[in-house]
Design a protein around this motif. Structure first.
Motif, PDB file in Angstrom:
ATOM      1  N   LEU A   1     -81.798  -0.335  33.142  1.00 38.93           N
ATOM      2  CA  LEU A   1     -81.952   1.405  33.389  1.00 38.93           C
ATOM      3  C   LEU A   1     -81.267   2.045  32.034  1.00 38.93           C
ATOM      4  CD1 LEU A   1     -83.181   3.626  35.337  1.00 38.93           C
ATOM      5  CD2 LEU A   1     -80.642   3.971  36.193  1.00 38.93           C
ATOM      6  N   GLN A   2     -82.146   2.616  31.060  1.00 35.60           N
ATOM      7  CA  GLN A   2     -81.604   3.187  29.924  1.00 35.60           C
ATOM      8  C   GLN A   2     -81.300   4.491  30.270  1.00 35.60           C
ATOM      9  OE1 GLN A   2     -80.780   1.863  26.887  1.00 35.60           O
ATOM     10  NE2 GLN A   2     -79.811   4.161  26.650  1.00 35.60           N
ATOM     11  N   MET A   3     -80.026   4.995  30.256  1.00 33.68           N
ATOM     12  CA  MET A   3     -79.756   6.373  30.765  1.00 33.68           C
ATOM     13  C   MET A   3     -79.365   7.338  29.467  1.00 33.68           C
ATOM     14  SD  MET A   3     -77.999   5.609  34.306  1.00 33.68           S
ATOM     15  CE  MET A   3     -76.530   5.063  33.513  1.00 33.68           C
ATOM     16  N   ASN A   4     -80.055   8.135  29.142  1.00 27.19           N
ATOM     17  CA  ASN A   4     -79.654   9.134  27.819  1.00 27.19           C
ATOM     18  C   ASN A   4     -79.592  10.284  28.485  1.00 27.19           C
ATOM     19  OD1 ASN A   4     -80.246   6.696  26.212  1.00 27.19           O
ATOM     20  ND2 ASN A   4     -82.767   7.399  25.982  1.00 27.19           N
ATOM     21  N   SER A   5     -78.685  11.065  27.436  1.00 27.91           N
ATOM     22  CA  SER A   5     -78.507  12.648  27.952  1.00 27.91           C
ATOM     23  C   SER A   5     -77.998  12.826  29.077  1.00 27.91           C
ATOM     24  CB  SER A   5     -79.910  13.372  27.851  1.00 27.91           C
ATOM     25  OG  SER A   5     -80.580  13.377  26.486  1.00 27.91           O
ATOM     26  N   LEU A   6     -77.137  12.150  29.381  1.00 30.20           N
ATOM     27  CA  LEU A   6     -76.436  12.121  30.735  1.00 30.20           C
ATOM     28  C   LEU A   6     -75.707  13.196  30.950  1.00 30.20           C
ATOM     29  CD1 LEU A   6     -74.868   8.401  30.570  1.00 30.20           C
ATOM     30  CD2 LEU A   6     -76.343   9.336  32.432  1.00 30.20           C
ATOM     31  N   LYS A   7     -75.497  13.840  32.317  1.00 22.78           N
ATOM     32  CA  LYS A   7     -74.986  15.062  32.775  1.00 22.78           C
ATOM     33  C   LYS A   7     -73.895  14.646  33.824  1.00 22.78           C
ATOM     34  CE  LYS A   7     -79.560  17.246  32.423  1.00 22.78           C
ATOM     35  NZ  LYS A   7     -80.477  17.903  33.328  1.00 22.78           N
ATOM     36  N   PRO A   8     -72.731  15.263  33.981  1.00 25.08           N
ATOM     37  CA  PRO A   8     -71.831  15.104  35.003  1.00 25.08           C
ATOM     38  C   PRO A   8     -72.466  15.081  36.513  1.00 25.08           C
ATOM     39  CG  PRO A   8     -71.171  17.166  33.592  1.00 25.08           C
ATOM     40  CD  PRO A   8     -72.673  16.693  33.277  1.00 25.08           C
ATOM     41  N   GLU A   9     -73.618  15.633  36.780  1.00 22.22           N
ATOM     42  CA  GLU A   9     -74.066  15.344  38.049  1.00 22.22           C
ATOM     43  C   GLU A   9     -74.848  13.915  38.178  1.00 22.22           C
ATOM     44  OE1 GLU A   9     -74.574  18.072  35.833  1.00 22.22           O
ATOM     45  OE2 GLU A   9     -76.764  18.537  35.930  1.00 22.22           O
ATOM     46  N   ASP A  10     -74.864  13.266  36.976  1.00 22.22           N
ATOM     47  CA  ASP A  10     -75.437  11.867  37.192  1.00 22.22           C
ATOM     48  C   ASP A  10     -74.299  10.959  37.475  1.00 22.22           C
ATOM     49  OD1 ASP A  10     -77.206  12.318  34.177  1.00 22.22           O
ATOM     50  OD2 ASP A  10     -77.956  12.263  36.383  1.00 22.22           O
ATOM     51  N   THR A  11     -73.194  11.386  37.664  1.00 25.07           N
ATOM     52  CA  THR A  11     -71.998  10.673  38.178  1.00 25.07           C
ATOM     53  C   THR A  11     -72.196   9.982  39.569  1.00 25.07           C
ATOM     54  OG1 THR A  11     -70.305  11.690  37.004  1.00 25.07           O
ATOM     55  CG2 THR A  11     -69.570  10.472  38.740  1.00 25.07           C
ATOM     56  N   ALA A  12     -72.096   8.657  39.908  1.00 24.63           N
ATOM     57  CA  ALA A  12     -72.356   7.981  41.376  1.00 24.63           C
ATOM     58  C   ALA A  12     -72.378   6.488  41.036  1.00 24.63           C
ATOM     59  CB  ALA A  12     -73.958   8.530  41.525  1.00 24.63           C
ATOM     60  N   VAL A  13     -72.327   5.943  42.215  1.00 28.48           N
ATOM     61  CA  VAL A  13     -72.460   4.565  42.169  1.00 28.48           C
ATOM     62  C   VAL A  13     -73.907   4.133  41.928  1.00 28.48           C
ATOM     63  CG1 VAL A  13     -72.211   2.344  43.150  1.00 28.48           C
ATOM     64  CG2 VAL A  13     -70.364   4.051  43.458  1.00 28.48           C
ATOM     65  N   TYR A  14     -74.355   3.380  40.989  1.00 27.85           N
ATOM     66  CA  TYR A  14     -75.617   2.988  40.893  1.00 27.85           C
ATOM     67  C   TYR A  14     -76.026   1.662  41.636  1.00 27.85           C
ATOM     68  CZ  TYR A  14     -76.612   7.212  38.219  1.00 27.85           C
ATOM     69  OH  TYR A  14     -76.811   8.306  37.637  1.00 27.85           O
ATOM     70  N   TYR A  15     -77.051   1.648  42.326  1.00 25.05           N
ATOM     71  CA  TYR A  15     -77.289   0.315  42.981  1.00 25.05           C
ATOM     72  C   TYR A  15     -78.714  -0.390  42.513  1.00 25.05           C
ATOM     73  CZ  TYR A  15     -73.496   1.653  46.352  1.00 25.05           C
ATOM     74  OH  TYR A  15     -72.691   2.095  46.877  1.00 25.05           O
TER      75      TYR A  15
END
Length: 120
Positions: free
Chosen positions: A82-96
């Motif tokens: 999972l390539q994640m770009n332009s990350l935002k604070p609301e993307d904060t989480a545990v990813y499964y």
């Protein structure tokens, strides 16, 4: 029985990028639709992205990540990314990581999760 191990999480500033990896073992990787879900504190688990089995010709994204995240798979390495770009604070989480994703809501197998924290 499929085992999934995620890696690549961490702390990043808003606007930054991370790439999550999920290594699978114990099954025929290509036979499974793979996906990523996430759970933020105090919230329910939510779908992030999924990729169809074998060729991965079909991909699916939550509206909140469309255009910023990209899911891909390498069947030779039994790994989904999972390539994640332009990350935002609301993307904060545990990813499964998940294998055998069904109706973009559930899966047969789950990883232990990796923390992603995006600072503002």
């Amino acid at each position: 029985q499929v085992q999934l191990v995620e890696s690549g999480g961490g702390l990043v500033q808003a606007g930054g990028s991370l790439r999550l990896s999920c290594a699978a073992s114990g099954g025929t990787f290509g036979n499974y639709a793979m996906g990523w879900f996430r759970q933020a504190p105090g919230k329910e688990r939510e779908f992030v992205a999924a990729i169809s089995w074998w060729t991965g010709s079909n991909t699916y994204y939550a509206d909140s990540v469309k255009g910023r995240f990209t899911i891909s798979r390498d069947n030779a390495k039994n790994t989904v990314y999972l390539q994640m770009n332009s990350l935002k604070p609301e993307d904060t989480a545990v990813y499964y990581c998940a294998a055998g994703v069904t109706r973009l809501r559930d899966a047969d197998y789950w990883g232990q999760g990796t923390q992603v924290t995006v600072s503002s």
